[in-house]
Design an enzyme around this catalytic site. Structure first.
Site, PDB file in Angstrom:
ATOM      1  N   ARG A 173       6.830 -30.464 -12.732  1.00 50.20           N
ATOM      2  CA  ARG A 173       6.082 -29.537 -11.874  1.00 50.20           C
ATOM      3  C   ARG A 173       6.098 -30.077 -10.453  1.00 50.20           C
ATOM      4  NH1 ARG A 173       0.726 -28.564 -14.301  1.00 50.20           N
ATOM      5  NH2 ARG A 173       1.771 -26.849 -15.368  1.00 50.20           N
ATOM      6  N   TYR A 207      -6.361 -23.347 -20.263  1.00 52.85           N
ATOM      7  CA  TYR A 207      -6.837 -23.543 -18.897  1.00 52.85           C
ATOM      8  C   TYR A 207      -5.986 -22.734 -17.922  1.00 52.85           C
ATOM      9  CZ  TYR A 207      -7.808 -26.091 -14.514  1.00 52.85           C
ATOM     10  OH  TYR A 207      -8.147 -26.429 -13.231  1.00 52.85           O
TER      11      TYR A 207
END
Length: 320
Positions: A283, A149
């Site tokens: 993240r 992805y």
């Protein structure tokens, strides 16, 4: 009256974007495989079609729109993206859509397309430390996303920017960081972490348990949908092409996210850590560039967004 096309208008972000554009006075066409799941679309015209098919793309783009927003993609949460079982579909479907949309816009002389990339394109090696991930825009290379992805998103970023260089387009590219809020998918395997956690908390008894994939110490930031839309429109109408992060820089562990949802719900739940697909260890959105280029960055506290989302999901569960 200005006109806009929203590709992926049946999805969570696209549906909200259509409503915002209508509120601004645009005539809006939406295109997607399906209508929005949780509300009626505000679009003036909604075209059911598959943008992987070039003839469908030509029919959707039958005029020179003032603004085109390309949000359509084969996507989902960790349970869909990181198992490996959907890799071929994710890459083929999303790349086909982007190749069709950008070239059709070019041939229609539509100069500016907004493309929604993802923080999933950042290198895995910069996201191994949950306490200090590096997601600055210039950290993207050497490229090493942790999923197919992410690789497709990186390819398509380059595609839109190549059309800027070679064909005089003015495309805009943003990297979304975990967008959430009401009217988003909240069950079925494609939901993102905030929706999944709100669902689990809402469905649990007052002193029950909640299952969490991994040890819960992986970190993320989550951006409420209204702020995402604001960032999209500001970038689209600016003189900066990107890529730029659109995300919150309020980083939390998944355990902390669970605690936040429990606090909103007034519940005290025991965490059960189980095996499951996780993605990168840490993240967080780096907002220095968006502040520099747009003079703006998201500011809504995570708790406010979680409260609104929890209340909506709890209402959905109650209706079942």
């Amino acid at each position: 009256m200005k006109t806009a096309l929203v590709c992926g208008a049946g999805g969570f972000i696209g549906n909200h974007l259509v409503s915002r554009l209508k509120a601004e006075g645009f005539w809006v066409r939406g295109v997607d495989l399906k209508f929005p799941e949780f509300s009626e679309t505000a679009a003036d015209d909604f075209f059911i079609g598959d943008l992987r098919d070039l003839t469908v793309c030509h029919r959707a783009l039958d005029r020179n729109f003032d603004e085109v927003y390309q949000l359509a993609a084969d996507m989902g949460g960790a349970g869909y993206i990181f198992t490996g079982e959907n890799d071929a579909n994710v890459m083929h479907n999303s790349a086909s859509i982007n190749l069709n949309v950008v070239d059709t816009c070019h041939k229609r002389n539509i100069k500016r397309v907004f493309y929604s990339s993802s923080a999933c394109m950042y290198p895995e090696y910069n996201q191994l430390n949950p306490d200090d991930p590096n997601c600055a825009e210039d950290s993207a290379y050497p490229a090493a996303p942790d999923s197919e992805y992410g690789w497709e998103k990186l390819f398509s970023e380059r595609l839109y920017l190549a059309y800027n260089r070679n064909h005089g387009m003015q495309n805009r590219v943003a990297r979304f960081h975990n967008i959430f809020g009401p009217l988003g998918t909240w069950q079925g395997g494609k939901e993102k972490a905030p929706a999944a956690i709100c669902r689990k908390v809402a469905a649990a008894s007052e002193d029950g348990n909640i299952e969490i994939w991994g040890d819960g110490e992986q970190t993320r930031s989550f951006l409420y949908i209204d702020e995402c839309i604001e960032g999209v429109l500001r970038l689209m109408r600016s003189d900066f092409e990107g890529p730029v992060n659109i995300g919150s820089d309020e980083m939390v562990t998944i355990n902390q996210l669970v605690d936040l949802a429990c606090d909103v719900a007034g519940k005290s739940l025991q965490k059960q850590h189980i095996d499951g697909p996780l993605g990168v260890r840490g993240r967080n959105s780096d907002n220095r560039l968006i502040e520099e280029k747009l003079g703006w960055s998201p500011s809504m506290p995570l708790r406010d967004g979680i409260q609104r989302t929890y209340e909506w999901i709890a209402g959905q569960i109650h209706q079942q």
